[in-house]
Write an enzyme that holds these catalytic residues in place. Structure first.
Site, PDB file in Angstrom:
ATOM      1  CG  LEU A 242      -7.207  -1.453   3.607  1.00  0.00           C
ATOM      2  CD1 LEU A 242      -6.780  -1.212   5.036  1.00  0.00           C
ATOM      3  CD2 LEU A 242      -8.404  -2.386   3.566  1.00  0.00           C
ATOM      4  N   PRO A 243      -9.164   1.688   0.961  1.00  0.00           N
ATOM      5  CG  PRO A 243     -11.484   1.704   0.935  1.00  0.00           C
ATOM      6  CD  PRO A 243     -10.327   1.115   1.645  1.00  0.00           C
TER       7      PRO A 243
ATOM      8  CE  LYS B 148      -7.370   8.111  -2.004  1.00  0.00           C
ATOM      9  NZ  LYS B 148      -6.878   6.758  -1.774  1.00  0.00           N
TER      10      LYS B 148
ATOM     11  CE  LYS C  15      -1.158   5.147  -7.220  1.00  0.00           C
ATOM     12  NZ  LYS C  15      -1.972   4.104  -6.598  1.00  0.00           N
TER      13      LYS C  15
ATOM     14  CB  THR D 119      -3.392   5.419  -2.958  1.00  0.00           C
ATOM     15  OG1 THR D 119      -2.986   4.513  -3.987  1.00  0.00           O
ATOM     16  CG2 THR D 119      -2.868   6.811  -3.290  1.00  0.00           C
TER      17      THR D 119
END
Length: 355
Positions: A109-110, A302, A227, A142
């Site tokens: 997912l975003p 982001k 990450k 992430t």
């Protein structure tokens, strides 16, 4: 209500991928089904749910399907859902319905808010309260480490509707990936995994159906931490290479010549030898196609925000991360948000194509 969950939607090449999956799909005939069933790795998870079928998730789910796993999927994009339905994969209206049909559920997912919504929102994975069907929940998004740890704790407080093997309670792993869309399509992703080591070992066949490397990072949230550290390094590295190549051009050295020097000296790095940002220097990278595809600048911005927030939380000063975030924020403000993050070479530093 269906939840909003995807990053950038389907790439232009998705129709080609669909054709590939259709040709090799385990759902094309009974003979093919028997063949693919025999190819399923030795694993205690037979049914896999996948939520989030964007650029990465579509390819990851397709590789699981080609490996022979029984799949159920969910996404807010009706066109992508139809692609899977046409391939014989059950599509579900909500995350909760995916959970009810799966031994393990993978989410891609975003953002943190999307993950929280899919887990805790109406019709979410944990809608059943303290009782859930999946033994294992894997989040490959992430997101920030603290959100991963909070969700992991919530999952651990649940009980299984049906106890299987040695599993007493459901377990969550945070397992973000590196490698991008090309590696997702080729099944060569690297998974950075946090959570229970026993669960990690049990999930390895799943990871290796989608990637070629798995690295256990420690407790809950450590995969997410790895990450964001990887991506901040990637961002700073790309800025350094872009800055050096732009300066070299201004001083009269061609980008291809300077790249050869960088790649045979102590400055060699992924941004110079595998993902060069100068158009005309390297084939097959976003710079060779007007910075299309790859990893969008808005996603890099982001992820740098996630790194800065995490650094602030633990009291670590990260000046280079802060500067990188400012630069990528400016790129996005200037309309380059959907271009690959290597576009910083031209659209921030003003570098030129290699003639």
């Amino acid at each position: 209500m269906t939840m909003a969950i995807c990053r950038v939607r389907v790439l232009p090449s998705l129709s080609n991928l669909k054709s590939t999956v259709l040709l090799s799909s385990p759902f094309q005939s009974s003979a093919m089904r028997r063949f693919f069933s025999s190819q399923v790795p030795s694993c205690q998870f037979e049914s896999v749910g996948f939520i989030g079928l964007g650029n990465m998730g579509f390819r990851m789910a397709s590789n699981l399907m080609k490996a022979g796993y029984k799949m159920a999927v969910h996404d807010v994009n009706c066109n992508v859902m139809k692609m899977f339905s046409d391939m014989g994969v059950p599509t579900k209206e909500t995350p909760f319905e995916v959970a009810e049909a799966s031994d393990v559920v993978i989410t891609m997912l975003p953002s943190s808010s999307h993950v929280l919504d899919v887990y805790n929102g109406p019709n979410g994975l944990l809608q059943g309260g303290n009782s859930v069907r999946p033994q294992l929940l894997i989040d490959s998004s992430t997101i920030d480490p603290q959100t991963s740890r909070n969700i992991s704790a919530a999952v651990s407080n649940c009980i299984l509707k049906e106890k299987k093997d040695s599993w007493e309670n459901p377990v969550m792993l945070d397992a973000p990936v590196s490698g991008g869309v090309l590696a997702a399509e080729a099944g060569t992703l690297t998974f950075m995994v946090g959570g229970s080591e026993d669960a990690y070992q049990a999930a390895k066949p799943l990871f290796l159906s989608m990637g070629k490397n798995t690295i256990y990072c420690g407790g809950a949230g450590n995969g997410a931490a790895a990450k964001i550290c990887n991506n901040l390094t990637m961002a700073v590295s790309m800025l350094g290479v872009s800055e050096a190549l732009t300066l070299g051009q201004s001083l009269g050295i061609s980008a291809s010549t300077l790249t050869k020097i960088l790649n045979s000296s102590s400055a060699r790095c992924w941004s110079s030898d595998s993902y060069n940002p100068v158009p005309g220097v390297m084939e097959g990278v976003p710079a060779s196609r007007n910075y299309g595809g790859g990893f969008a600048s808005k996603l890099m911005a982001k992820d740098l925000n996630l790194a800065l927030a995490s650094a602030k939380e633990v009291g670590v000063d990260c000046p280079l991360t802060s500067q990188a975030q400012d630069i990528y924020a400016k790129l996005c403000e200037n309309g380059h948000d959907s271009k690959d993050f290597s576009c910083v070479f031209q659209h921030y530093y003003g570098g030129k194509d290699e003639v």
